[in-house]
Scaffold this active site. Structure first.
Site, PDB file in Angstrom:
ATOM      1  N   GLU A  13       8.509   1.152  11.651  1.00 12.15           N
ATOM      2  CA  GLU A  13       9.695   2.407  11.630  1.00 12.15           C
ATOM      3  C   GLU A  13       9.038   3.635  11.359  1.00 12.15           C
ATOM      4  O   GLU A  13       8.347   4.033  10.460  1.00 12.15           O
ATOM      5  CB  GLU A  13      10.464   1.855  10.332  1.00 12.15           C
ATOM      6  CG  GLU A  13      11.810   2.856  10.426  1.00 12.15           C
ATOM      7  CD  GLU A  13      11.707   4.112   9.692  1.00 12.15           C
ATOM      8  OE1 GLU A  13      11.893   5.097  10.568  1.00 12.15           O
ATOM      9  OE2 GLU A  13      11.804   4.198   8.581  1.00 12.15           O
TER      10      GLU A  13
ATOM     11  N   GLY B 216       6.408   5.294   8.615  1.00 14.61           N
ATOM     12  CA  GLY B 216       5.584   6.447   8.398  1.00 14.61           C
ATOM     13  C   GLY B 216       5.652   7.445   9.740  1.00 14.61           C
ATOM     14  O   GLY B 216       6.698   6.934  10.536  1.00 14.61           O
ATOM     15  N   SER B 217       4.849   7.905  10.273  1.00 16.61           N
ATOM     16  CA  SER B 217       4.741   8.846  11.310  1.00 16.61           C
ATOM     17  C   SER B 217       4.272   7.927  12.414  1.00 16.61           C
ATOM     18  O   SER B 217       3.712   6.692  12.644  1.00 16.61           O
ATOM     19  CB  SER B 217       3.568  10.042  11.198  1.00 16.61           C
ATOM     20  OG  SER B 217       2.308   9.343  11.350  1.00 16.61           O
ATOM     21  N   THR B 218       4.916   8.477  13.629  1.00 18.91           N
ATOM     22  CA  THR B 218       4.605   7.690  15.073  1.00 18.91           C
ATOM     23  C   THR B 218       3.075   7.862  15.242  1.00 18.91           C
ATOM     24  O   THR B 218       2.441   6.572  15.677  1.00 18.91           O
ATOM     25  CB  THR B 218       5.382   8.375  15.978  1.00 18.91           C
ATOM     26  OG1 THR B 218       6.689   8.247  15.655  1.00 18.91           O
ATOM     27  CG2 THR B 218       5.017   7.994  17.383  1.00 18.91           C
TER      28      THR B 218
ATOM     29  N   CYS C  22      13.333  10.531   7.727  1.00 18.39           N
ATOM     30  CA  CYS C  22      13.151  10.403   9.094  1.00 18.39           C
ATOM     31  C   CYS C  22      14.451  10.374   9.709  1.00 18.39           C
ATOM     32  O   CYS C  22      14.221  10.742  11.047  1.00 18.39           O
ATOM     33  CB  CYS C  22      12.534   8.988   9.405  1.00 18.39           C
ATOM     34  SG  CYS C  22      13.480   7.594   8.428  1.00 18.39           S
TER      35      CYS C  22
ATOM     36  N   LYS D  26       0.776  -1.090   0.089  1.00 17.84           N
ATOM     37  CA  LYS D  26      -0.151   0.075  -0.043  1.00 17.84           C
ATOM     38  C   LYS D  26       0.933   1.230  -0.105  1.00 17.84           C
ATOM     39  O   LYS D  26       1.482   1.842   1.026  1.00 17.84           O
ATOM     40  CB  LYS D  26      -0.916   0.032   1.120  1.00 17.84           C
ATOM     41  CG  LYS D  26      -1.924   1.040   1.190  1.00 17.84           C
ATOM     42  CD  LYS D  26      -1.420   2.385   1.769  1.00 17.84           C
ATOM     43  CE  LYS D  26      -2.709   3.296   1.673  1.00 17.84           C
ATOM     44  NZ  LYS D  26      -2.220   4.909   1.865  1.00 17.84           N
TER      45      LYS D  26
ATOM     46  N   GLU E  44       8.833  16.404  14.938  1.00 18.90           N
ATOM     47  CA  GLU E  44       9.336  16.130  13.509  1.00 18.90           C
ATOM     48  C   GLU E  44       8.902  16.894  12.863  1.00 18.90           C
ATOM     49  O   GLU E  44       7.547  16.989  12.263  1.00 18.90           O
ATOM     50  CB  GLU E  44       8.984  14.584  13.242  1.00 18.90           C
ATOM     51  CG  GLU E  44       9.787  14.259  12.134  1.00 18.90           C
ATOM     52  CD  GLU E  44       9.583  12.739  11.863  1.00 18.90           C
ATOM     53  OE1 GLU E  44      10.549  12.117  11.317  1.00 18.90           O
ATOM     54  OE2 GLU E  44       8.476  12.136  11.816  1.00 18.90           O
TER      55      GLU E  44
END
Length: 503
Positions: A272, A249-251, A307, A196, A406
């Site tokens: 990650e 991707g994002s946390t 990242c 995806k 971030e």
């Protein structure tokens, strides 16, 4: 056709690709390009100039059901999972070869879709993707199972088996590279995969699926579902027949995916996520010019949409002024330009939403009292694209928003420290723990600092080093598991203990 060498040639190739409708924009399921079940699409807009590149299939839970069924059938039939390792290896290497043969097209798609400079799309993204697939393929027949130490009348075997169906959700900043970091070990170990891609940059993933079939990967083994996270991404995370979910991707989204996994079938989830990496320069750094070049690259490469970006520059007081002068000069070579110009080093951010997000952080830095010493604004607005200047803030403390969150843009926060203990304290004062840099001539200080930093990766006297042999991942809310290296294979296999009595 030879690789274009200037902006006009790249632009001509892009215009042809777009005007003739040659961009693949459908879902790829069971070896075929298909529209979404609903027929819905979304606009794929280039951040270079705001031009609509194509309309991409917007997949939903219905498409996820079909893709998962295809992947499960392929896995159960054994067309890939039961293929002798040496044959899987040959196909994986052929896949890597074809990625390289299609490098110009894939590089162009990556640049048009995501805004990164064409000079890096090929030599970094596509070349790196091919290396990841080839490296994982080469490893297939070099990984052995284990025999336990037993009594003479027993045999204990420890074996690894593919988990089954893997859903891989990848980000928009390195679309094809992040995909192949996951596809490499997932396919090498015999799994079926549903990929995806981000709705912000889906084009190379869609095209790559066809290349995989050309390489000999059986239908159903690799399916690609473009669409949004809250629709098809959520459907995959909740799906009862997905065995493992891998994500970059994002946390924030990573945490949500863990909840979905718990609410469904307790699928394994490997994440990650974000980073706010400290790049620490001591007074005894061996080469301030080299440190400045690395600091500029660490925040401006890929428009700061990385990242591992060295977004917190921790500088010991004695060299602060000299280092900042050097970095300011280095960033002049990282000013935004047209991404199809091979001379451009810094391109467009991925979309207008991201531009607004970066600019809001810059305003926050000013409002909270940091000193804006370079950059800070949107540029090239007349192009119709979305570009922002590399930006330096000095007089930052670690409690400011720009130092804690971030940003995912070219915004550098400079924090002054005195001594190793304070550097370590500030470096670790973050919810993240992805990467760090340390610059010193003292080998003892380098080792002590690296050991004390709660980061998955530490680079000494350089920044962003490593290759496919080194694991990639972090501590704390930067995620779990590792991409790259043989350690990545653990994410895609089940461990089985078989104990045999011989009498």
């Amino acid at each position: 056709m030879s690789t274009p060498t200037n902006r006009n040639q790249w632009q001509s190739l892009a215009d042809k690709l777009i005007s003739e409708g040659e961009i693949k924009s459908s879902a790829f399921i069971d070896g075929e390009y298909l529209p979404s079940v609903s027929g819905e699409t979304f606009e794929c807009v280039s951040p270079i100039d705001g031009r609509i590149l194509c309309h991409v299939a917007s997949c939903s839970s219905q498409d996820a059901d079909i893709a998962v069924s295809s992947a499960r059938q392929a896995f159960d039939e054994g067309s890939w999972s039961a293929l002798p390792p040496v044959k899987r290896k040959q196909i994986m290497i052929r896949f890597a070869d074809l990625l390289e043969q299609n490098q110009d097209e894939l590089s162009l798609l990556e640049t048009l879709d995501m805004g990164k400079p064409i000079r890096y799309s090929g030599c970094v993204d596509v070349a790196g993707a091919a290396r990841a697939i080839r490296w994982s393929g080469e490893a297939i027949d070099k990984i052995y199972d284990e025999i336990a130490p037993t009594a003479p009348n027993e045999i204990g075997m420890i074996t690894r088996e593919p988990v089954g169906v893997v859903a891989a959700i990848v980000p928009w900043n390195f679309p094809i590279l992040m995909a192949c970091w996951k596809l490499g070990p997932a396919l090498a170990t015999g799994n079926s995969v549903i990929l995806k891609p981000s709705e912000k940059s889906p084009l190379t993933a869609i095209r790559m699926a066809q290349i995989a079939i050309e390489a000999g990967i059986p239908k159903g083994v690799l399916n690609v579902l473009p669409g949004f996270g809250h629709t098809v991404g959520k459907a995959l995370a909740l799906h009862m027949d997905v065995d493992t979910l891998v994500f970059t991707g994002s946390t924030k989204i990573a945490k949500q995916l863990m909840i979905y996994a718990g609410e469904s079938n307790m699928k394994r989830v490997w994440l990650e996520a974000g980073g706010k990496s400290p790049n620490i320069v001591f007074n005894d750094a061996p080469n301030l010019q080299k440190a400045a070049e690395a600091a500029a690259s660490a925040i401006a490469f890929n428009q700061g949409e990385v990242c591992t970006a060295g977004s917190r520059l921790l500088v010991e007081a004695g060299v602060k002024d000299e280092l900042l002068d050097l970095i300011a000069k280095e960033l002049l070579a990282w000013q935004p330009g047209h991404p199809l110009d091979p001379e451009t080093t810094c391109g467009a951010v991925v979309d207008r939403q991201q531009l607004d997000n970066v600019l809001s952080y810059i305003r926050s830095g000013v409002e909270e009292g940091a000193e804006l010493i370079q950059g800070g604004g949107q540029v090239m607005a007349e192009s119709g694209g979305v570009y922002v200047e590399p930006t330096i803030f000095s007089e930052v403390n670690n409690k400011m928003t720009i130092a804690k969150e971030e940003i995912f843009g070219p915004v550098l926060s400079v924090i002054t420290f005195d001594g190793m203990e304070q550097a370590i304290e500030i470096g670790n004062d973050s919810i993240y723990g992805l990467a760090a840099g340390v610059w010193t001539s003292d080998i003892s200080k380098a080792h002590k600092t690296a050991k004390a930093l709660r980061s998955g990766m530490v680079w000494i006297n350089h920044y962003d080093g490593g290759d496919m042999t080194a694991p990639f991942g972090g501590y704390k809310q930067s995620g779990n598991g590792r991409d790259k290296s043989l350690h990545a294979f653990d994410k895609y296999t089940e461990m089985k203990a078989t104990w045999i009595a011989l009498d």
